[in-house]
Design a protein around this motif. Sequence first.
Motif, mmCIF file in Angstrom:
data_model
loop_
_atom_site.group_PDB
_atom_site.id
_atom_site.type_symbol
_atom_site.label_atom_id
_atom_site.label_comp_id
_atom_site.label_asym_id
_atom_site.label_seq_id
_atom_site.Cartn_x
_atom_site.Cartn_y
_atom_site.Cartn_z
ATOM 1 N N PHE A 1 -10.879 -1.501 -5.871
ATOM 2 C CA PHE A 1 -9.501 -0.654 -5.499
ATOM 3 C C PHE A 1 -9.210 -0.664 -4.289
ATOM 4 N N GLN A 2 -7.899 -0.826 -4.086
ATOM 5 C CA GLN A 2 -7.242 -0.739 -2.705
ATOM 6 C C GLN A 2 -6.498 0.182 -2.552
ATOM 7 N N LEU A 3 -7.053 1.331 -1.658
ATOM 8 C CA LEU A 3 -6.220 2.615 -1.578
ATOM 9 C C LEU A 3 -5.186 2.529 -0.363
ATOM 10 N N HIS A 4 -4.332 3.630 -0.067
ATOM 11 C CA HIS A 4 -3.503 3.876 1.073
ATOM 12 C C HIS A 4 -4.452 3.817 2.394
ATOM 13 N N PRO A 5 -3.794 3.195 3.248
ATOM 14 C CA PRO A 5 -4.606 2.794 4.726
ATOM 15 C C PRO A 5 -5.047 4.100 5.228
ATOM 16 N N SER A 6 -4.449 5.412 4.870
ATOM 17 C CA SER A 6 -4.628 6.797 5.634
ATOM 18 C C SER A 6 -6.171 7.043 5.074
ATOM 19 N N PHE A 7 -6.826 6.640 4.185
ATOM 20 C CA PHE A 7 -8.160 6.728 3.602
ATOM 21 C C PHE A 7 -9.103 6.279 4.585
ATOM 22 N N THR A 8 -10.492 6.849 4.546
ATOM 23 C CA THR A 8 -11.520 6.282 5.093
ATOM 24 C C THR A 8 -12.128 5.393 4.231
ATOM 25 N N ASN A 9 -12.306 3.923 4.716
ATOM 26 C CA ASN A 9 -12.666 3.038 3.720
ATOM 27 C C ASN A 9 -11.840 2.644 2.866
ATOM 28 N N PRO A 10 -10.623 2.313 2.927
ATOM 29 C CA PRO A 10 -9.556 2.082 1.955
ATOM 30 C C PRO A 10 -9.960 1.127 0.945
ATOM 31 N N THR A 11 -10.753 0.167 1.063
ATOM 32 C CA THR A 11 -11.111 -0.786 0.191
ATOM 33 C C THR A 11 -12.537 -0.358 -0.572
ATOM 34 N N ARG A 12 -12.443 -0.117 -1.816
ATOM 35 C CA ARG A 12 -13.540 0.603 -2.498
ATOM 36 C C ARG A 12 -13.932 -0.336 -3.608
ATOM 37 N N VAL A 13 -15.324 -1.111 -3.745
ATOM 38 C CA VAL A 13 -15.934 -2.001 -4.319
ATOM 39 C C VAL A 13 -16.825 -1.154 -5.381
ATOM 40 N N VAL A 14 -16.576 -1.507 -6.669
ATOM 41 C CA VAL A 14 -17.482 -0.871 -7.791
ATOM 42 C C VAL A 14 -17.939 -2.227 -8.444
ATOM 43 N N GLU A 15 -19.370 -1.958 -8.602
ATOM 44 C CA GLU A 15 -20.076 -3.177 -8.905
ATOM 45 C C GLU A 15 -20.796 -2.876 -10.656
ATOM 46 N N GLN A 16 -20.614 -1.738 -10.879
ATOM 47 C CA GLN A 16 -21.182 -1.273 -12.143
ATOM 48 C C GLN A 16 -20.200 -0.235 -13.167
ATOM 49 N N PRO A 17 -20.429 -0.460 -14.401
ATOM 50 C CA PRO A 17 -19.519 0.789 -15.129
ATOM 51 C C PRO A 17 -20.051 1.904 -14.779
ATOM 52 N N PHE B 1 0.999 6.999 -4.126
ATOM 53 C CA PHE B 1 1.042 5.606 -3.536
ATOM 54 C C PHE B 1 0.743 4.497 -4.593
ATOM 55 N N GLU B 2 0.790 3.240 -4.342
ATOM 56 C CA GLU B 2 0.549 2.285 -5.290
ATOM 57 C C GLU B 2 -0.922 1.891 -5.107
ATOM 58 N N ILE B 3 -1.622 1.631 -6.236
ATOM 59 C CA ILE B 3 -3.177 1.454 -5.717
ATOM 60 C C ILE B 3 -3.295 -0.160 -6.531
ATOM 61 N N ALA B 4 -3.841 -0.912 -5.633
ATOM 62 C CA ALA B 4 -4.188 -2.284 -6.187
ATOM 63 C C ALA B 4 -5.669 -2.406 -6.900
ATOM 64 N N ILE B 5 -5.519 -2.930 -7.976
ATOM 65 C CA ILE B 5 -6.887 -3.005 -8.646
ATOM 66 C C ILE B 5 -7.227 -4.556 -9.108
ATOM 67 N N THR B 6 -8.230 -4.907 -8.385
ATOM 68 C CA THR B 6 -8.827 -6.417 -8.604
ATOM 69 C C THR B 6 -9.863 -6.582 -9.324
ATOM 70 N N LEU B 7 -9.818 -7.273 -10.545
ATOM 71 C CA LEU B 7 -10.732 -7.532 -11.378
ATOM 72 C C LEU B 7 -11.507 -9.135 -11.145
ATOM 73 N N TYR B 8 -12.925 -9.022 -11.150
ATOM 74 C CA TYR B 8 -13.762 -10.139 -10.789
ATOM 75 C C TYR B 8 -14.557 -10.356 -12.049
ATOM 76 N N PHE B 9 -14.526 -11.559 -12.651
ATOM 77 C CA PHE B 9 -15.203 -11.752 -13.963
ATOM 78 C C PHE B 9 -16.408 -12.484 -13.547
ATOM 79 N N HIS B 10 -17.680 -12.480 -14.775
ATOM 80 C CA HIS B 10 -18.628 -13.254 -14.530
ATOM 81 C C HIS B 10 -18.322 -14.753 -14.533
ATOM 82 N N SER B 11 -19.416 -15.384 -14.158
ATOM 83 C CA SER B 11 -19.038 -17.075 -13.895
ATOM 84 C C SER B 11 -19.018 -17.667 -15.157
#
Length: 308
Positions: free
Chosen positions: A122-138, A150-160
């Motif tokens: 999840f990519q948050l607004h630059p004014s947040f502390t650590n705006p790039t947040r990674v969630v590796e489990q549900p 503001f607009e939030i960018a959501i990037t999904l990475y899939f299993h190999s």
Amino acid sequence: MEQPPSSPPPPAAATATAAPTPAPASAPIILSDSPPAAAAVAEPALTAAQKALRSKPARAPEDPDKKNKKLKDVEISFPIVYGTISFWLGKKASEYNSHKWTVYIRSATNEDLSVIVKRVVFQLHPSFTNPTRVVEQPPFELSESGWGEFEIAITLYFHSDVCEKRLDLFHQLKLYPEEDAGPQSTKKPVVVETYDEVVFPEPTEAFFLRVQNHPAATVPRLPPGMTLSSPGPMELMSHDKKRFDTKDHSLSQWFSNFSEADELLKLAAARQQVQAHIAKLRRQLSMIEGMPQQSRVISGPGQQFGHG
């Protein structure tokens, strides 16, 4: 949102105007890039003593080419929903901290998405502390607080074995309700969700075997004449050992229902409204046609739209 009391709010998040609700995607998201076939690994040679201890024949090594073989004319799809739920803090609200909100991605049926999703960024607004947040489990979500939209960018990475391509989504955080929705309430949140379908064409045999019975997947029947090898231990893993679905989520009462039956009801209601509007226009047209000729207003050349 962390903000020094003396500094002005960041420009990109300063607006308190409600953004329009994102419309559902008009077409499924198709991800067609599959991982390359894995290289075969040679088994170490067994000694005579090891061979003597064996009471059963050894299992033949799996053929990696067969495991990564693509299934032609086959598509696997996963209905997904991504969005935000925001709560006004009421009396606890301050100038720079007025709402608490959660952004997430989930299965449209609230089933476990970790069967295909490895991690979400999840990519948050630059004014947040650590705006790039990674969630590796549900559950694939994060919660924050702040005052601006503001607009939030959501990037999904899939299993190999699913897909090598990543999937980029964008969602507008909305904190303030529409004018016709009434005043803000600490009990009724502002919910904005978008429905879409992620389609994986020509999946590998391993991926197909792994998700063919998973409730979050839409898996078709195989074409006539196509057969699969017997699934290995990875394909037989149980989905009941750990519950990673969102059916009992604390915010599930606010989730939108995107079931097919619900969509059909909405379409039927919309069709009735259109038919009622057409009938009304026809009645008005009939009344106009029944009026005396002299009472009708007929515009000649050069008299339309108020021009003389």
